[in-house]
Design an enzyme around this catalytic site. Structure first.
Site, PDB file in Angstrom:
ATOM      1  N   ASP A   1     -25.944  -6.258  22.065  1.00 22.63           N
ATOM      2  CA  ASP A   1     -24.552  -5.796  21.970  1.00 22.63           C
ATOM      3  C   ASP A   1     -23.832  -6.183  23.261  1.00 22.63           C
ATOM      4  OD1 ASP A   1     -22.228  -4.487  21.024  1.00 22.63           O
ATOM      5  OD2 ASP A   1     -22.791  -2.609  21.985  1.00 22.63           O
ATOM      6  N   SER A   2     -22.516  -6.013  23.250  1.00 23.62           N
ATOM      7  CA  SER A   2     -21.746  -6.245  24.472  1.00 23.62           C
ATOM      8  C   SER A   2     -22.086  -5.208  25.540  1.00 23.62           C
ATOM      9  CB  SER A   2     -20.253  -6.157  24.153  1.00 23.62           C
ATOM     10  OG  SER A   2     -19.973  -4.904  23.558  1.00 23.62           O
ATOM     11  N   CYS A  42     -23.533  -5.340  16.934  1.00 22.24           N
ATOM     12  CA  CYS A  42     -22.139  -5.424  17.372  1.00 22.24           C
ATOM     13  C   CYS A  42     -21.328  -6.002  16.221  1.00 22.24           C
ATOM     14  CB  CYS A  42     -22.046  -6.343  18.592  1.00 22.24           C
ATOM     15  SG  CYS A  42     -20.358  -6.659  19.129  1.00 22.24           S
ATOM     16  N   CYS A 100     -17.628  -0.024  14.800  1.00 17.07           N
ATOM     17  CA  CYS A 100     -17.998  -0.508  16.137  1.00 17.07           C
ATOM     18  C   CYS A 100     -19.187   0.348  16.522  1.00 17.07           C
ATOM     19  CB  CYS A 100     -16.848  -0.320  17.124  1.00 17.07           C
ATOM     20  SG  CYS A 100     -17.353  -0.538  18.855  1.00 17.07           S
ATOM     21  N   THR A 101     -20.245  -0.285  16.994  1.00 18.13           N
ATOM     22  CA  THR A 101     -21.484   0.470  17.228  1.00 18.13           C
ATOM     23  C   THR A 101     -21.359   1.464  18.384  1.00 18.13           C
ATOM     24  OG1 THR A 101     -22.280  -1.408  18.539  1.00 18.13           O
ATOM     25  CG2 THR A 101     -22.999  -1.274  16.235  1.00 18.13           C
TER      26      THR A 101
HETATM   27  N1  DGL Z   1     -20.071  -2.439  20.081  1.00 23.69           N
HETATM   28  C1  DGL Z   1     -19.234  -3.489  19.680  1.00 23.69           C
HETATM   29  C2  DGL Z   1     -18.950  -3.502  18.188  1.00 23.69           C
HETATM   30  O1  DGL Z   1     -19.732  -3.018  17.418  1.00 23.69           O
HETATM   31  C3  DGL Z   1     -18.098  -3.976  20.487  1.00 23.69           C
HETATM   32  C4  DGL Z   1     -17.451  -3.240  21.586  1.00 23.69           C
HETATM   33  C5  DGL Z   1     -16.692  -4.227  22.465  1.00 23.69           C
HETATM   34  O2  DGL Z   1     -17.357  -4.904  23.249  1.00 23.69           O
HETATM   35  O3  DGL Z   1     -15.456  -4.364  22.315  1.00 23.69           O
HETATM   36  O4  DGL Z   1     -17.977  -4.021  17.760  1.00 23.69           O
END
Ligand code: DGL
Length: 282
Positions: free
Chosen positions: A10-11, A74, A188-189
């Site tokens: 993930d980010s 993500c 969004c996770t």
């Molecule tokens: N956790 C990520 C998702 O599921 C992204 C959050 C981000 O970096 O903007 O979209």
């Protein structure tokens, strides 16, 4: 497969909501949790920039850890990058895409909101899911610019005011004389990390749909159940492209998730760039 190596990407820290379900399903696996916190948040990146970045990070992490399976935990990345990853690498990839189908199936009022990053709400992939599965629903796509960062702050031991979270989720709640929103997709996770706050701050109760259990089921379909029944590995690794925001509170949280080994490892590609940009020494 005994003790498979599974890489969860993930980010930032949001992918932990997926990792914890996958780890529950395959506790024997050797986990690497890879966060690209040097570039977080992904939600603000242009599509071509995001594709190049995710490919660069996974190129290095896959070379280092040779996972048997990769989970892209993500939505912002999965809704864009999966075809590129599948074309480049041979192991299976499990993506995380907005849970619009189960939300539409569950909604009684037929008014559903999808709470996501600005990137995910802009994707053709997301619009296609709405057309395919929620054609008879009134769907609001709500792109939050701040909620993922709030989740990071809280995970690092910081505080975020109720009013700030309430403002981000407010557009999800729509009502008129006939009906009101009864289902919100957490697309969004990072957002399930805030679930207790979301439930408390919601103007009225709704079903919050978290895709993580479905992702874990998909992982089991691909690699099967634990063949030696519960044999635990030594503990997983969390690896960060930056790591500047790692606090003792966060390290304790990661250890609680079964990730006691925390590694700060900038991408070689980034280091080469910063060396080129650095002023020559005298
Ligand atoms: N956790 C990520 C998702 O599921 C992204 C959050 C981000 O970096 O903007 O979209």
């Amino acid at each position: 497969m005994t003790h498979p190596a599974i890489l969860v990407f993930d980010s930032g820290l949001g992918g932990l909501t997926v990792y914890r379900e996958v780890a529950r399903a395959r506790p024997d696996a050797r986990f690497v949790y890879a966060a690209d916190d040097a570039v977080f948040p992904y939600g603000r990146l242009a599509p071509d920039v995001l594709v190049a970045r995710v490919m660069a990070v996974l190129e290095e992490r896959i070379a280092a850890y040779a996972p048997e399976l990769v989970v892209i935990a993500c939505h912002t990345a999965s809704t864009l990058v999966l075809p590129h990853l599948r074309a480049r690498f041979t192991m299976p990839f499990v993506g995380t895409v907005p849970a619009i189908k189960p939300a539409a199936a569950a909604s009684r009022s037929r008014r559903v909101s999808v709470l996501a990053t600005p990137g995910t709400v802009a994707r053709d992939y997301t619009h296609e899911l709405v057309r395919a599965y929620a054609g008879d629903c009134d769907v609001a796509l709500v792109g939050s610019t701040r909620l993922a960062s709030y989740a990071e702050t809280i995970m690092a031991g910081g505080a975020v005011a109720d009013t700030a979270i309430a403002a981000e989720i407010a557009p999800c709640f729509r009502e008129d004389a006939e009906r009101r929103t009864d289902t919100v997709v957490l697309a969004c996770t990072h957002y399930p990390l805030l679930l207790d706050r979301l439930e408390r701050l919601a103007p009225w109760p709704v079903s919050w749909i978290d895709p993580a259990p479905a992702i874990a089921r998909r992982v089991l379909q691909l690699i099967g159940d634990d063949p030696v029944d519960g044999a635990a590995p030594g503990g997983g690794t969390a690896i960060f492209t930056d790591g500047a925001a790692i606090t003792p509170a966060l390290e304790a949280t990661l250890a609680g998730y079964g990730l006691p080994l925390v590694v700060r490892a900038p991408l070689r590609a980034d280091e080469a760039l910063s060396q080129r940009a650095a002023p020559a020494s005298v």
